[in-house]
Every structure is written in C-alpha cells, then in structure tokens.
Design a protein around this motif. Structure first.
Motif, PDB file in Angstrom:
ATOM      1  N   UNK A 118       0.835  -1.203   0.000  1.00 40.77           N
ATOM      2  CA  UNK A 118       0.000   0.000   0.000  1.00 40.77           C
ATOM      3  C   UNK A 118       0.874   1.258   0.000  1.00 40.77           C
ATOM      4  N   UNK A 119       1.933   1.251   0.800  1.00 44.64           N
ATOM      5  CA  UNK A 119       2.834   2.410   0.840  1.00 44.64           C
ATOM      6  C   UNK A 119       3.529   2.620  -0.506  1.00 44.64           C
ATOM      7  N   UNK A 120       3.886   1.525  -1.167  1.00 35.52           N
ATOM      8  CA  UNK A 120       4.506   1.643  -2.498  1.00 35.52           C
ATOM      9  C   UNK A 120       3.511   2.221  -3.499  1.00 35.52           C
ATOM     10  N   UNK A 121       2.272   1.784  -3.420  1.00 37.08           N
ATOM     11  CA  UNK A 121       1.234   2.314  -4.305  1.00 37.08           C
ATOM     12  C   UNK A 121       1.028   3.799  -4.047  1.00 37.08           C
ATOM     13  N   UNK A 122       0.899   4.165  -2.782  1.00 38.70           N
ATOM     14  CA  UNK A 122       0.659   5.564  -2.420  1.00 38.70           C
ATOM     15  C   UNK A 122       1.806   6.477  -2.865  1.00 38.70           C
ATOM     16  N   UNK A 123       3.011   5.945  -2.864  1.00 40.12           N
ATOM     17  CA  UNK A 123       4.165   6.751  -3.253  1.00 40.12           C
ATOM     18  C   UNK A 123       4.298   6.869  -4.767  1.00 40.12           C
ATOM     19  N   UNK A 124       3.557   6.040  -5.494  1.00 39.64           N
ATOM     20  CA  UNK A 124       3.604   6.097  -6.955  1.00 39.64           C
ATOM     21  C   UNK A 124       4.842   5.473  -7.561  1.00 39.64           C
ATOM     22  N   UNK A 125       5.579   4.679  -6.793  1.00 42.10           N
ATOM     23  CA  UNK A 125       6.824   4.120  -7.316  1.00 42.10           C
ATOM     24  C   UNK A 125       6.663   2.736  -7.915  1.00 42.10           C
ATOM     25  N   UNK A 126       5.456   2.201  -7.924  1.00 41.48           N
ATOM     26  CA  UNK A 126       5.307   0.859  -8.472  1.00 41.48           C
ATOM     27  C   UNK A 126       3.936   0.663  -9.107  1.00 41.48           C
ATOM     28  N   UNK A 127       3.899  -0.298 -10.014  1.00 36.92           N
ATOM     29  CA  UNK A 127       2.623  -0.774 -10.538  1.00 36.92           C
ATOM     30  C   UNK A 127       1.979  -1.599  -9.427  1.00 36.92           C
ATOM     31  N   UNK A 128       0.683  -1.805  -9.509  1.00 41.77           N
ATOM     32  CA  UNK A 128      -0.012  -2.668  -8.554  1.00 41.77           C
ATOM     33  C   UNK A 128      -0.700  -3.765  -9.343  1.00 41.77           C
ATOM     34  N   UNK A 129      -0.414  -4.999  -8.991  1.00 43.45           N
ATOM     35  CA  UNK A 129      -0.966  -6.159  -9.705  1.00 43.45           C
ATOM     36  C   UNK A 129      -1.377  -7.238  -8.710  1.00 43.45           C
ATOM     37  N   UNK A 130      -2.332  -8.058  -9.120  1.00 47.86           N
ATOM     38  CA  UNK A 130      -2.724  -9.206  -8.299  1.00 47.86           C
ATOM     39  C   UNK A 130      -1.618 -10.252  -8.342  1.00 47.86           C
ATOM     40  N   UNK A 131      -1.630 -11.165  -7.399  1.00 49.59           N
ATOM     41  CA  UNK A 131      -0.624 -12.215  -7.354  1.00 49.59           C
ATOM     42  C   UNK A 131      -0.637 -13.034  -8.637  1.00 49.59           C
ATOM     43  N   UNK A 132      -1.819 -13.300  -9.175  1.00 45.13           N
ATOM     44  CA  UNK A 132      -1.925 -14.063 -10.424  1.00 45.13           C
ATOM     45  C   UNK A 132      -1.253 -13.312 -11.579  1.00 45.13           C
ATOM     46  N   UNK A 133      -1.460 -11.998 -11.642  1.00 45.44           N
ATOM     47  CA  UNK A 133      -0.815 -11.199 -12.683  1.00 45.44           C
ATOM     48  C   UNK A 133       0.700 -11.182 -12.502  1.00 45.44           C
ATOM     49  N   UNK A 134       1.141 -11.118 -11.261  1.00 45.58           N
ATOM     50  CA  UNK A 134       2.578 -11.109 -10.974  1.00 45.58           C
ATOM     51  C   UNK A 134       3.210 -12.409 -11.456  1.00 45.58           C
ATOM     52  N   UNK A 135       2.564 -13.535 -11.201  1.00 55.14           N
ATOM     53  CA  UNK A 135       3.079 -14.826 -11.656  1.00 55.14           C
ATOM     54  C   UNK A 135       3.217 -14.822 -13.176  1.00 55.14           C
ATOM     55  N   UNK A 136       2.226 -14.312 -13.881  1.00 54.00           N
ATOM     56  CA  UNK A 136       2.274 -14.257 -15.346  1.00 54.00           C
ATOM     57  C   UNK A 136       3.413 -13.354 -15.810  1.00 54.00           C
ATOM     58  N   UNK A 137       3.546 -12.183 -15.192  1.00 48.35           N
ATOM     59  CA  UNK A 137       4.587 -11.224 -15.578  1.00 48.35           C
ATOM     60  C   UNK A 137       5.978 -11.816 -15.346  1.00 48.35           C
ATOM     61  N   UNK A 138       6.185 -12.471 -14.215  1.00 50.29           N
ATOM     62  CA  UNK A 138       7.477 -13.089 -13.915  1.00 50.29           C
ATOM     63  C   UNK A 138       7.781 -14.188 -14.930  1.00 50.29           C
ATOM     64  N   UNK A 139       6.784 -14.985 -15.259  1.00 51.30           N
ATOM     65  CA  UNK A 139       6.961 -16.054 -16.241  1.00 51.30           C
ATOM     66  C   UNK A 139       7.373 -15.494 -17.599  1.00 51.30           C
ATOM     67  N   UNK A 140       6.697 -14.439 -18.035  1.00 53.27           N
ATOM     68  CA  UNK A 140       7.021 -13.807 -19.328  1.00 53.27           C
ATOM     69  C   UNK A 140       8.391 -13.135 -19.269  1.00 53.27           C
ATOM     70  N   UNK A 141       8.720 -12.511 -18.142  1.00 52.82           N
ATOM     71  CA  UNK A 141       9.998 -11.839 -17.982  1.00 52.82           C
ATOM     72  C   UNK A 141      11.148 -12.839 -18.109  1.00 52.82           C
ATOM     73  N   UNK A 142      10.952 -14.017 -17.540  1.00 55.60           N
ATOM     74  CA  UNK A 142      11.975 -15.047 -17.589  1.00 55.60           C
ATOM     75  C   UNK A 142      12.235 -15.587 -18.980  1.00 55.60           C
ATOM     76  N   UNK A 143      11.298 -15.413 -19.897  1.00 60.68           N
ATOM     77  CA  UNK A 143      11.455 -15.909 -21.267  1.00 60.68           C
ATOM     78  C   UNK A 143      12.113 -14.880 -22.168  1.00 60.68           C
ATOM     79  N   UNK A 144      12.155 -13.640 -21.718  1.00 60.87           N
ATOM     80  CA  UNK A 144      12.696 -12.572 -22.569  1.00 60.87           C
ATOM     81  C   UNK A 144      14.191 -12.625 -22.683  1.00 60.87           C
TER      82      UNK A 144
END
Length: 71
Positions: free
Chosen positions: A45-71
């Motif tokens: 929540x503090x990271x979101x409030x500070x505007x320094x990060x995207x906010x994603x659900x755990x399921x989205x994070x898993x997908x993003x990490x999986x795609x990142x690892x293939x790049x």
C-alpha cells in the motif's frame, strides 16, 4: 531501463518501499502486490501511495514473472 524486475509482496514496514524506490529511480520495473491478494497490505500500500510501483494481483505477478523469464 535495466533488465531487472522488482517485486514487493505482502508485508509490513517501510524497508521494502525504500528499496523499491531506489530501484525505481534506476529505471527498474517495480510491481507491488494488490490488496486483493496480499495477506498484509501495509508495505504494498505504501509503495502504491508513493507512486513508485505498478499494482498487480498475485496471479498477474506470476504471469509477468513467467514472461519476464522468457525474454
């Protein structure tokens, strides 16, 4: 932009927010876990409030990490 992905998951306190803030300033893609999936939403929540990060659900994070690892 650096070829790095930083994640801030469930937690309490400020240490993770400070760290992810430094990474964000270096051009790192930073993602914080959403309130819907975080067990403890304090630090994401503090990271979101500070505007320094995207906010994603755990399921989205898993997908993003999986795609990142293939790049």
């Amino acid at each position: 932009r650096l070829d790095v992905l930083a994640l801030l998951l469930t937690g309490i306190g400020e240490d993770g927010v400070r760290g992810i803030g430094e990474l964000s300033r270096l051009g790192v893609r930073c993602i914080a876990e959403s309130s819907e999936s975080a067990v403890v939403y304090g630090m994401p929540m503090r990271a979101k409030e500070s505007g320094i990060s995207e906010v994603r659900s755990l399921e989205e994070i898993v997908r993003i990490v999986s795609e990142f690892g293939k790049a």
